[in-house]
Scaffold this active site. Structure first.
Site, PDB file in Angstrom:
ATOM      1  N   GLU A 406      -4.778 -11.924  -6.094  1.00 32.17           N
ATOM      2  CA  GLU A 406      -4.510 -11.992  -4.656  1.00 32.17           C
ATOM      3  C   GLU A 406      -5.826 -12.178  -3.897  1.00 32.17           C
ATOM      4  O   GLU A 406      -6.746 -11.374  -4.080  1.00 32.17           O
ATOM      5  CB  GLU A 406      -3.817 -10.691  -4.211  1.00 32.17           C
ATOM      6  CG  GLU A 406      -2.426 -10.562  -4.834  1.00 32.17           C
ATOM      7  CD  GLU A 406      -1.965  -9.120  -5.004  1.00 32.17           C
ATOM      8  OE1 GLU A 406      -2.573  -8.208  -4.410  1.00 32.17           O
ATOM      9  OE2 GLU A 406      -0.983  -8.910  -5.748  1.00 32.17           O
ATOM     10  N   GLU A 449       2.178  -8.298  -8.752  1.00 31.24           N
ATOM     11  CA  GLU A 449       1.250  -7.866  -9.795  1.00 31.24           C
ATOM     12  C   GLU A 449       1.791  -8.062 -11.202  1.00 31.24           C
ATOM     13  O   GLU A 449       1.044  -8.407 -12.124  1.00 31.24           O
ATOM     14  CB  GLU A 449       0.839  -6.408  -9.583  1.00 31.24           C
ATOM     15  CG  GLU A 449      -0.118  -6.177  -8.410  1.00 31.24           C
ATOM     16  CD  GLU A 449       0.561  -6.206  -7.046  1.00 31.24           C
ATOM     17  OE1 GLU A 449       1.799  -6.268  -6.997  1.00 31.24           O
ATOM     18  OE2 GLU A 449      -0.159  -6.178  -6.020  1.00 31.24           O
ATOM     19  N   ASP A 474      -4.651   1.198  -7.097  1.00 31.69           N
ATOM     20  CA  ASP A 474      -3.452   1.858  -6.554  1.00 31.69           C
ATOM     21  C   ASP A 474      -2.216   0.966  -6.610  1.00 31.69           C
ATOM     22  O   ASP A 474      -1.101   1.443  -6.465  1.00 31.69           O
ATOM     23  CB  ASP A 474      -3.723   2.254  -5.105  1.00 31.69           C
ATOM     24  CG  ASP A 474      -5.090   2.895  -4.943  1.00 31.69           C
ATOM     25  OD1 ASP A 474      -5.170   4.094  -4.688  1.00 31.69           O
ATOM     26  OD2 ASP A 474      -6.114   2.175  -5.081  1.00 31.69           O
ATOM     27  N   TYR A 475      -2.425  -0.346  -6.802  1.00 33.70           N
ATOM     28  CA  TYR A 475      -1.286  -1.276  -6.795  1.00 33.70           C
ATOM     29  C   TYR A 475      -1.077  -1.929  -8.160  1.00 33.70           C
ATOM     30  O   TYR A 475      -0.476  -3.002  -8.258  1.00 33.70           O
ATOM     31  CB  TYR A 475      -1.499  -2.354  -5.724  1.00 33.70           C
ATOM     32  CG  TYR A 475      -1.788  -1.753  -4.370  1.00 33.70           C
ATOM     33  CD1 TYR A 475      -0.955  -0.749  -3.863  1.00 33.70           C
ATOM     34  CD2 TYR A 475      -2.890  -2.131  -3.625  1.00 33.70           C
ATOM     35  CE1 TYR A 475      -1.218  -0.156  -2.642  1.00 33.70           C
ATOM     36  CE2 TYR A 475      -3.160  -1.541  -2.400  1.00 33.70           C
ATOM     37  CZ  TYR A 475      -2.318  -0.549  -1.918  1.00 33.70           C
ATOM     38  OH  TYR A 475      -2.583   0.044  -0.720  1.00 33.70           O
ATOM     39  N   HIS A 519      -5.786   3.641  -1.429  1.00 34.26           N
ATOM     40  CA  HIS A 519      -6.965   2.795  -1.650  1.00 34.26           C
ATOM     41  C   HIS A 519      -8.086   3.554  -2.336  1.00 34.26           C
ATOM     42  O   HIS A 519      -9.225   3.117  -2.312  1.00 34.26           O
ATOM     43  CB  HIS A 519      -7.486   2.222  -0.323  1.00 34.26           C
ATOM     44  CG  HIS A 519      -6.526   1.296   0.336  1.00 34.26           C
ATOM     45  ND1 HIS A 519      -5.520   1.736   1.159  1.00 34.26           N
ATOM     46  CD2 HIS A 519      -6.383  -0.053   0.260  1.00 34.26           C
ATOM     47  CE1 HIS A 519      -4.807   0.709   1.578  1.00 34.26           C
ATOM     48  NE2 HIS A 519      -5.317  -0.388   1.037  1.00 34.26           N
TER      49      HIS A 519
END
Ligand SMILES: Cc1ncc(C[n+]2csc(CCOP(=O)(O)OP(=O)(O)O)c2C)c(N)n1
Ligand SMILES: [Mg+2]
Length: 718
Positions: A406, A449, A474-475, A519
């Site tokens: 991304e 993701e 975190d993602y 984050h």
């Protein structure tokens, strides 16, 4: 060969039936019947406790056999699912090979006895190893189809891929396509939709087959899919050729497959066939469909059974008479009996073999081959600058490398590049790479993701070297199954036939001021817990250069953890160490020698330990600091030797105190070096809660210099 014997029965000058000659019609029937008989035989073996699991392709034979006529083994790339037995037979997987998988034999070509039966995989036929996860295959197939287009424009990358380990299975042909299949239930997985989005956006030569048997175990299709029809739902995807057919009818299936395959071969975009099939044998031998299917439904399914219907058709059309059908079936029975006898007598895998192929047998990133001298030059660079520089260096000579994620590109709209500076990542870790190497090598992905990692795996399977970015640790969770069940396991589950040398760069960690729970988190121990994956976490720019290069040059999947707080610090900068500077994995860095106590640490806590040590030094306390920098493998020798030297040890880490990475290190020290310790092993780590947005709260949650200083003093009192 048995098949040819039967084909001779057909009249040579026989007319075509629905465009199919008699030999082909008989071949289809024989394959369908062989598939069914193999299932029947496995079911018998399971009931006799001679095999351990069975899942059948019954009801799916017609569409699979028809599809098999159009796919070319060793040319097209195949991502099948467990009900594709008839397709695999068509492509050249033998009955013996299938039964070797059923008994879990050493010579089972799909996994050497590691996976359940019907988890197909054979590199020489381009049949890619499949896991048990429903849906993961779709995004991997996207990556494989991206490799098709990439190799078309980058012959040098293909040549380089052929020279790498397992390069003998790297291939590319101009009109190759990628096939992927799944059940009606699997289309509910997010990965199915993520894959369609990319396949259509990039007009990939990807053929989907959805084998809709009306149920996903006990869940009927109207509960699974809004409106009950997946083909209706996907019709608005741009450029997607969509067709529906009776998948129990090989002749209808034949014409639908022909058109869809041609659409993909002509590079008009992806295609999706929605085939209505049956499932007469319950989901697997562990399921009993009578618990949820009515008697009427089951009778209706029996009426639609592809085997009996097609046998009747062949007789009615005068292609085979009843006697010829019986003789063909007797021949198939013999073939299956012989294969089963051979499989039952086959050698089992040795106990020792269980450890083989967790990692590459060809490239050992912990070996001295990765030791190198620095050739420092230029102005000092920050950690984040060093990421971009190292990627640029490696991309210059290795055309297999693709970089995506991304926001990693400079600007997706190429025209804008003339007027704008470019983004190059939210942290600028990939700045300038698209401009330098082109947008087929460096590109933005949709915000998805699982597909970022799945696509990377598909590309790596075909010999490319993807360096994918997950924007924030975190993602990473949507990609968890692709990482844990696919990336990590690919080499092991295929017994070394396939590999997954993907680098996943991930920005991780706290100490951000205002990062908050989404984050700032750590969680590296979740990934060091995954066999098959290498995990590294540098704390200096020099280590970034050395370890990232090793990650790219190694042949295993690597998670490369980049601490956000360290990206732009002045204290860990370095001059460029030269284009071939590598650091072996599993080798710690001695940050500072000392004699009273040891601190084992890594990441952002390294600097905090250094500050604490400097303060303590003024009080006459001498602290030794070890930066692990490589978390899996890790340097046990370095840990053991510092403990033997100082006899007092603190493990300091940013991950959670309980079950965090350092907890395991502390446990192993207590376990194996107990006699060496003059005091208990202490952990200094994050509180077992979340990082808060409010800086004051974050300060108490994460380990600080003062915590380290206090722990040192406490331990020295022992
Ligand atoms: C990700 C995942 N979730 C659940 C399962 C358990 N499971 C195995 S097969 C299956 C149903 C699949 O149904 P469908 O996609 O329609 O294929 P079919 O078996 O009907 O051909 C389920 C729930 C799994 N293997 N993987
Ligand atoms: Mg189903």
């Amino acid at each position: 060969m048995a098949l040819q014997t039967r084909v001779k029965l057909a009249k040579l000058d026989a007319p075509k039936v629905h465009g199919l000659d008699h030999d082909t019609l008989i071949r289809i029937y024989r394959t369908m019947f062989l598939s069914r008989r193999l299932d029947d035989r496995e079911i018998q073996l399971k009931r006799q406790n001679k095999i351990y699991f069975q899942i059948s392709s019954a009801g799916h034979e017609a569409i699979c056999a028809a599809m098999g006529l159009f796919l070319r083994p060793g040319v097209d790339w195949i991502y099948p699912y467990y009900r594709d037995r008839a397709l695999c037979l068509m492509l050249g997987v033998t009955p013996l090979e299938m039964l070797l998988a059923a008994v879990g034999a050493k010579d089972d070509p799909s996994s050497g006895g590691r996976q359940m039966p019907s988890h197909w995989g054979q590199p020489k036929l381009n049949i890619v190893s499949k896991s048990s996860c429903t849906g993961t295959q779709f995004v991997q197939a996207v990556g494989a189809a991206e490799a098709t287009l990439y190799y078309e424009g980058r012959p040098k990358a293909l040549a380089q891929a052929k020279k790498a380990p397992l390069g003998e299975y790297v291939n590319h042909e101009r009109d190759e396509i990628v096939y992927v299949s799944g059940g009606d239930g699997a289309t509910s997985e997010g990965e199915f939709w993520e894959s369609l989005n990319v396949a259509c956006a990039k007009k990939l030569p990807l053929l989907y087959l959805v084998e809709d048997n009306g149920y996903a175990i006990s869940v009927p299709v109207e509960v699974q899919t809004a409106g009950g029809s997946i083909s209706k739902l996907v019709r608005s995807f741009p450029g997607l050729h969509v067709a529906e057919c009776d998948g129990t009818d090989p002749i209808e299936s034949y014409s639908v497959c022909k058109e869809a395959v041609q659409y993909c071969r002509e590079r008009r975009g992806p295609a999706l066939i929605h085939a209505q099939v049956t499932r007469p044998y319950s989901h697997s031998l562990s399921d009993d469909e009578k618990l949820y299917k009515s008697a009427e439904e089951r009778e209706e399914e029996a009426r639609r059974d592809p085997i009996s219907k097609f046998a009747l058709f062949l007789v009615r059309e005068g292609i085979l008479d009843q006697k010829q059908i019986e003789s063909l079936e007797a021949e198939v029975d013999n073939e299956v009996r012989e294969a089963a006898d051979q499989a039952l007598a086959a050698e089992e895998p040795s106990i020792d073999s269980i450890r083989m192929n967790v990692y590459s047998p060809d490239v050992d990133p912990a070996s001295p081959a990765f030791e190198a001298e620095t050739q420092l030059h230029g102005a000092p660079k920050t950690m984040v600058e060093m990421v971009a520089l190292t990627l640029a260096d490696e991309m210059a000579h290795d055309e297999r490398i693709t970089v995506f994620g991304e926001d990693v590109a400079d600007a997706s709209r190429e025209d804008n590049l003339r007027h704008v500076k470019g983004k190059g990542g939210v942290f600028k870790a990939t700045a300038g790479l698209q401009r330098k190497y082109g947008n087929d090598r460096v590109f933005n992905t949709p915000l998805a993701e699982a597909s970022i990692v799945g696509r990377a795996l598909g590309m790596a399977t075909r010999g490319l070297k993807p360096v994918a970015e997950i924007q924030f640790f975190d993602y990473i969770w949507p990609a968890m199954m692709q990482i844990r069940d696919e990336l990590c396991v690919m080499r092991w589950r295929s017994n070394g036939a396939f590999k997954a040398p993907v680098v996943i760069r991930v920005a991780i960690g706290g100490y951000l001021t205002g990062g908050g729970v989404y984050h700032s988190q750590s969680g590296e121990s979740i990934f060091t817990h995954c066999p098959g994956l290498r995990v590294v976490m540098p704390s200096t720019a020099l280590d970034v250069a050395g370890l990232l290069r090793t990650a790219i040059r190694c042949d295993d999947p690597v998670m490369f953890l980049e601490h956000k707080h360290l990206y732009r610090q002045p204290y860990n900068r370095s001059e460029h160490p030269g284009p071939d500077f590598t650091i072996p994995f599993g080798k710690a860095r001695m940050v500072k020698e000392g004699s009273d106590l040891s601190i084992i640490t890594y990441g952002a806590v390294v600097h905090r330990a250094e500050v604490a040590a400097a303060q303590l030094e003024r009080e006459g306390i001498s602290v030794e600091i070890i930066d692990l920098r490589s978390l899996s493998p890790y340097d046990w020798e370095a840990i053991a030797s510092t403990v033997r030297k100082t006899h007092r040890v603190i493990v300091a880490y940013e991950d959670m105190l309980s079950w965090g990475y350092g907890a395991e290190i502390a446990a192993r020290i207590a376990d194996e070096l107990f006699e060496e310790l003059d005091a208990p092993v202490r952990r200094v780590a994050a509180m077992d809660t979340f990082c808060a947005y409010q800086p004051k709260l974050e300060d108490v949650i994460l380990p600080q210099t003062s915590h380290i200083t206090a722990a040192v003093k406490q331990l020295l009192e022992y």
